[in-house]
Design a protein around this motif. Structure first.
Motif, mmCIF file in Angstrom:
data_model
loop_
_atom_site.group_PDB
_atom_site.id
_atom_site.type_symbol
_atom_site.label_atom_id
_atom_site.label_comp_id
_atom_site.label_asym_id
_atom_site.label_seq_id
_atom_site.Cartn_x
_atom_site.Cartn_y
_atom_site.Cartn_z
ATOM 1 N N ASP A 84 0.843 -1.136 0.062
ATOM 2 C CA ASP A 84 -0.046 -0.089 -0.002
ATOM 3 C C ASP A 84 0.831 1.366 0.070
ATOM 4 O O ASP A 84 0.579 2.209 -0.789
ATOM 5 N N VAL A 85 1.801 1.331 1.065
ATOM 6 C CA VAL A 85 2.522 2.795 1.126
ATOM 7 C C VAL A 85 3.464 2.923 -0.127
ATOM 8 O O VAL A 85 3.267 4.244 -0.547
ATOM 9 N N ILE A 86 4.416 1.849 -0.251
ATOM 10 C CA ILE A 86 5.447 2.344 -1.350
ATOM 11 C C ILE A 86 4.544 2.521 -2.819
ATOM 12 O O ILE A 86 5.103 3.709 -3.254
ATOM 13 N N PRO A 87 3.802 1.711 -3.319
ATOM 14 C CA PRO A 87 2.959 2.129 -4.581
ATOM 15 C C PRO A 87 2.352 3.567 -4.407
ATOM 16 O O PRO A 87 2.460 4.281 -5.263
ATOM 17 N N ALA A 88 1.662 3.834 -3.249
ATOM 18 C CA ALA A 88 1.062 5.197 -3.216
ATOM 19 C C ALA A 88 2.227 6.361 -3.002
ATOM 20 O O ALA A 88 1.908 7.394 -3.669
ATOM 21 N N VAL A 89 3.123 6.398 -2.401
ATOM 22 C CA VAL A 89 4.385 7.384 -2.532
ATOM 23 C C VAL A 89 4.667 7.401 -3.813
ATOM 24 O O VAL A 89 4.987 8.310 -4.391
ATOM 25 N N GLY A 90 4.875 6.216 -4.474
ATOM 26 C CA GLY A 90 5.510 6.196 -5.717
ATOM 27 C C GLY A 90 4.632 6.949 -6.805
ATOM 28 O O GLY A 90 4.973 7.926 -7.800
ATOM 29 N N ALA A 91 3.182 6.810 -6.695
ATOM 30 C CA ALA A 91 2.407 7.342 -7.657
ATOM 31 C C ALA A 91 2.223 8.777 -7.309
ATOM 32 O O ALA A 91 2.128 9.799 -8.009
ATOM 33 N N THR A 92 2.433 9.156 -5.816
ATOM 34 C CA THR A 92 2.427 10.689 -5.605
ATOM 35 C C THR A 92 3.542 11.377 -6.057
ATOM 36 O O THR A 92 3.608 12.440 -6.743
ATOM 37 N N ILE A 93 4.785 10.823 -5.934
ATOM 38 C CA ILE A 93 5.990 11.191 -6.664
ATOM 39 C C ILE A 93 6.013 11.436 -8.089
ATOM 40 O O ILE A 93 6.071 12.577 -8.888
ATOM 41 N N GLY A 94 5.481 10.252 -8.850
ATOM 42 C CA GLY A 94 5.322 10.468 -10.240
ATOM 43 C C GLY A 94 4.326 11.578 -10.798
ATOM 44 O O GLY A 94 4.422 12.235 -11.664
#
Length: 180
Positions: A84-94
Motif C-alpha cells: 500500500d504505502v510504497i505504491p502510493a508514495v511512488g504514484a504521488t511522486i510520479g
C-alpha cells in the motif's frame, strides 16, 4: 638463647594447643566442603525439578505468544508497507513530477515564443540599421573557447583510457643467493 624450664613447658603447651586448634580447623573445613558439595548437588536437583519447568512454562505462556504476536504484527506491517504505502508514495511522486514537467513545458513554450518574438524584432532592427556580414568578435571568441574546452575534455578521456605499460612496474624475481 636459653629458656627456663617453666617457659619451655608453657611453650610446649601452647604449641600443642595450636596443633589441636589446627586439627579442629581442618575438620571444620572438611565438614564445610562436604556441606557445600551437598548444597551444590541439591541446587542442581532443585534447578532440574523446580526451576527449569517454571522457566519453560513462563516462556511458553508469556514470551512465545508475545514473540509470535510481534512477528505477525511485523509481517503485517511489512506487507502493508510493500503493498500500500510504497505504491502510493511512488504514484504521488510520479504525479508531482508530471505536474512539474507540464509546468516547465508550458513555461518553456511561453519563453520560446517570447524569445522568437524578441529575436524577430532584433533581426528586423539589425537589418534595418546595418547590414552586417559574418560572425562578430564575441562569436569567434566563444567558438574558440568551446573548441579549446572540447580538446581538453577529449585529451583527459584519452589519458584515462589509454593503455600505459610504462606505469606498471614488474615485480622483481627473487634472485638465488650466490654460492661460494
Amino acid at each position: 638463647m636459653s629458656l627456663t624450664r617453666k617457659r619451655k613447658k608453657e611453650l610446649e603447651r601452647l604449641r600443642s594447643s595450636a596443633e589441636e586448634l589446627w586439627g579442629h580447623q581442618q575438620e571444620v573445613l572438611a565438614h564445610a566442603n562436604a556441606v557445600a558439595a551437598e548444597a551444590r548437588r541439591q541446587a542442581g536437583h532443585l534447578t532440574r525439578e523446580e526451576l527449569a519447568p517454571r522457566v519453560r512454562d513462563g516462556y511458553d505462556t508469556y514470551v512465545r505468544p508475545a514473540a509470535e504476536t510481534a512477528g505477525r504484527a511485523a509481517s503485517s506491517a511489512r506487507d502493508r508497507l510493500v503493498s500500500d504505502v510504497i505504491p502510493a508514495v511512488g504514484a504521488t511522486i510520479g504525479t508531482a513530477m508530471s505536474v512539474v514537467d507540464h509546468a516547465r513545458d508550458a513555461r518553456a513554450r511561453a519563453f520560446i515564443g517570447e524569445v522568437k518574438k524578441a529575436g524577430s524584432d532584433v533581426k528586423k532592427k539589425a537589418t534595418a540599421a546595418t547590414e552586417k556580414s559574418g560572425p562578430g568578435a564575441g562569436t569567434v571568441i566563444a567558438v574558440a573557447l568551446g573548441v579549446i574546452a572540447a580538446i581538453g575534455v577529449l585529451y583527459a578521456v584519452w589519458q584515462t583510457f589509454r593503455a600505459d605499460d610504462e606505469l606498471w612496474v614488474a615485480d622483481e624475481e627473487p634472485t638465488a643467493p650466490a654460492s661460494e
